[in-house]
Design a protein around this motif. Sequence first.
Motif, PDB file in Angstrom:
ATOM      1  N   SER A  72     -10.367   9.790   8.163  1.00  0.00           N
ATOM      2  CA  SER A  72     -10.046   8.352   8.231  1.00  0.00           C
ATOM      3  C   SER A  72      -8.491   8.162   8.413  1.00  0.00           C
ATOM      4  CB  SER A  72     -10.542   7.955   6.907  1.00  0.00           C
ATOM      5  OG  SER A  72      -9.527   8.221   5.800  1.00  0.00           O
ATOM      6  N   ILE A  73      -8.180   6.801   8.601  1.00  0.00           N
ATOM      7  CA  ILE A  73      -6.931   6.453   8.779  1.00  0.00           C
ATOM      8  C   ILE A  73      -6.151   6.702   7.556  1.00  0.00           C
ATOM      9  CG2 ILE A  73      -5.271   4.723   9.487  1.00  0.00           C
ATOM     10  CD1 ILE A  73      -6.548   5.509  11.698  1.00  0.00           C
ATOM     11  N   GLN A  74      -6.703   6.356   6.389  1.00  0.00           N
ATOM     12  CA  GLN A  74      -6.101   6.419   5.172  1.00  0.00           C
ATOM     13  C   GLN A  74      -5.716   7.954   5.068  1.00  0.00           C
ATOM     14  OE1 GLN A  74      -4.966   4.025   3.409  1.00  0.00           O
ATOM     15  NE2 GLN A  74      -3.860   5.579   2.248  1.00  0.00           N
ATOM     16  N   GLU A  75      -6.650   8.872   5.028  1.00  0.00           N
ATOM     17  CA  GLU A  75      -6.297  10.226   4.924  1.00  0.00           C
ATOM     18  C   GLU A  75      -5.244  10.735   5.546  1.00  0.00           C
ATOM     19  OE1 GLU A  75     -10.752  12.547   3.989  1.00  0.00           O
ATOM     20  OE2 GLU A  75     -10.666  11.330   5.699  1.00  0.00           O
ATOM     21  N   LEU A  76      -5.201  10.334   6.862  1.00  0.00           N
ATOM     22  CA  LEU A  76      -4.089  10.667   7.822  1.00  0.00           C
ATOM     23  C   LEU A  76      -2.758  10.219   7.111  1.00  0.00           C
ATOM     24  CD1 LEU A  76      -5.556   9.763  11.032  1.00  0.00           C
ATOM     25  CD2 LEU A  76      -4.804  12.273  10.572  1.00  0.00           C
ATOM     26  N   VAL A  77      -2.751   8.923   6.948  1.00  0.00           N
ATOM     27  CA  VAL A  77      -1.240   8.518   6.258  1.00  0.00           C
ATOM     28  C   VAL A  77      -0.981   9.029   5.182  1.00  0.00           C
ATOM     29  CG1 VAL A  77      -1.444   6.364   7.837  1.00  0.00           C
ATOM     30  CG2 VAL A  77      -2.367   6.281   5.417  1.00  0.00           C
ATOM     31  N   SER A  78      -1.916   9.184   4.216  1.00  0.00           N
ATOM     32  CA  SER A  78      -1.953   9.721   2.938  1.00  0.00           C
ATOM     33  C   SER A  78      -1.300  11.354   3.182  1.00  0.00           C
ATOM     34  CB  SER A  78      -2.940   9.858   2.084  1.00  0.00           C
ATOM     35  OG  SER A  78      -2.634  10.530   0.972  1.00  0.00           O
ATOM     36  N   HIS A  79      -1.995  12.151   4.010  1.00  0.00           N
ATOM     37  CA  HIS A  79      -1.728  13.575   4.259  1.00  0.00           C
ATOM     38  C   HIS A  79      -0.507  13.695   5.185  1.00  0.00           C
ATOM     39  CE1 HIS A  79      -3.094  17.759   4.482  1.00  0.00           C
ATOM     40  NE2 HIS A  79      -2.487  17.524   6.007  1.00  0.00           N
ATOM     41  N   MET A  80      -0.103  12.904   6.011  1.00  0.00           N
ATOM     42  CA  MET A  80       1.028  13.027   6.637  1.00  0.00           C
ATOM     43  C   MET A  80       2.470  12.366   5.970  1.00  0.00           C
ATOM     44  SD  MET A  80      -0.155  12.161  10.674  1.00  0.00           S
ATOM     45  CE  MET A  80       0.021  10.515  10.614  1.00  0.00           C
ATOM     46  N   GLY A  81       1.989  11.498   4.916  1.00  0.00           N
ATOM     47  CA  GLY A  81       3.308  11.196   4.132  1.00  0.00           C
ATOM     48  C   GLY A  81       3.992  10.071   4.740  1.00  0.00           C
ATOM     49  N   ILE A  82       3.353   9.246   5.387  1.00  0.00           N
ATOM     50  CA  ILE A  82       4.085   8.084   6.149  1.00  0.00           C
ATOM     51  C   ILE A  82       3.169   6.852   6.254  1.00  0.00           C
ATOM     52  CG2 ILE A  82       4.962   9.371   7.741  1.00  0.00           C
ATOM     53  CD1 ILE A  82       3.118   8.436   9.953  1.00  0.00           C
ATOM     54  N   HIS A  83       3.803   5.649   6.316  1.00  0.00           N
ATOM     55  CA  HIS A  83       2.886   4.343   6.130  1.00  0.00           C
ATOM     56  C   HIS A  83       2.180   4.286   7.298  1.00  0.00           C
ATOM     57  CE1 HIS A  83       4.997   3.224   2.454  1.00  0.00           C
ATOM     58  NE2 HIS A  83       6.284   3.629   3.115  1.00  0.00           N
ATOM     59  N   LYS A  84       1.125   3.461   6.954  1.00  0.00           N
ATOM     60  CA  LYS A  84       0.339   3.053   8.169  1.00  0.00           C
ATOM     61  C   LYS A  84       0.944   2.586   9.532  1.00  0.00           C
ATOM     62  CE  LYS A  84      -3.895   1.624   7.172  1.00  0.00           C
ATOM     63  NZ  LYS A  84      -4.960   0.714   7.006  1.00  0.00           N
ATOM     64  N   GLY A  85       1.825   1.538   9.007  1.00  0.00           N
ATOM     65  CA  GLY A  85       2.528   0.703  10.251  1.00  0.00           C
ATOM     66  C   GLY A  85       3.684   1.976  11.061  1.00  0.00           C
ATOM     67  N   SER A  86       3.913   2.772  10.386  1.00  0.00           N
ATOM     68  CA  SER A  86       4.862   3.775  10.883  1.00  0.00           C
ATOM     69  C   SER A  86       3.710   4.899  11.698  1.00  0.00           C
ATOM     70  CB  SER A  86       5.291   4.895   9.651  1.00  0.00           C
ATOM     71  OG  SER A  86       6.450   4.159   9.149  1.00  0.00           O
ATOM     72  N   MET A  87       2.886   4.944  11.145  1.00  0.00           N
ATOM     73  CA  MET A  87       1.789   5.850  12.214  1.00  0.00           C
ATOM     74  C   MET A  87       1.575   5.213  13.602  1.00  0.00           C
ATOM     75  SD  MET A  87      -2.239   7.082  11.698  1.00  0.00           S
ATOM     76  CE  MET A  87      -2.841   6.207  12.585  1.00  0.00           C
ATOM     77  N   TYR A  88       1.142   4.114  13.448  1.00  0.00           N
ATOM     78  CA  TYR A  88       0.954   3.187  14.594  1.00  0.00           C
ATOM     79  C   TYR A  88       2.172   3.050  15.327  1.00  0.00           C
ATOM     80  CZ  TYR A  88      -3.624   2.088  12.844  1.00  0.00           C
ATOM     81  OH  TYR A  88      -4.977   2.025  12.270  1.00  0.00           O
TER      82      TYR A  88
END
Length: 190
Positions: A29-45
């Motif tokens: 999931s997107i939430q798992e990704l941002v949590s695992h990567m240690g960044i905010h959702k906006g930064s990921m996008y």
Amino acid sequence: MVRTKEFDEDAVLLKGMRLFWDQGYEKTSIQELVSHMGIHKGSMYDTFGDKKSLYIKALQRYSERLEQSYKLRMAGLSAKEAIRMLFERAINPGEESPAGCFIVNTAVELAKHDSEARDCVHQSWDYTEQLIRDLIIDGQQLGEISKTLNAECLSQYFNNALIGLRVMVKTITDREKLRQIIEMNLSVLK
């Protein structure tokens, strides 16, 4: 005012790659990704785009790392030793890597339904096949490998065997069995 990134893009991408590799595209999931990567959702996008774009970038980075690893590990090896190394690396990827192959996982999960994923898979497999073909031709020119062997067909055979080994390593823990499979495959070079 443009904000500077407060994270190492490649390190974050590698974390995303690892999660996709472990879980697959659909299960992550997107939430798992941002949590695992240690960044905010906006930064990921902002940095990587949507989930699929991140996946493709991770897949491309995986392929680059694999190619770099091959080149580094093959330096100074004979053709036969280099081909053996490809197989040995498949069953002993190192502690930093999950079992199996991210490219194989993608082929199984996404390639049938996603042309961009399929193209990445084919590029990686074409690279490996060409690498093996070049090794065989070099080995033939140096007298290490018989010139009676068809380099094109043999490179296809070894690439297929290598892909199969990468699948098997996900479920088979018996390293001796995997080594026997490697020896049987390499026996065609004798």
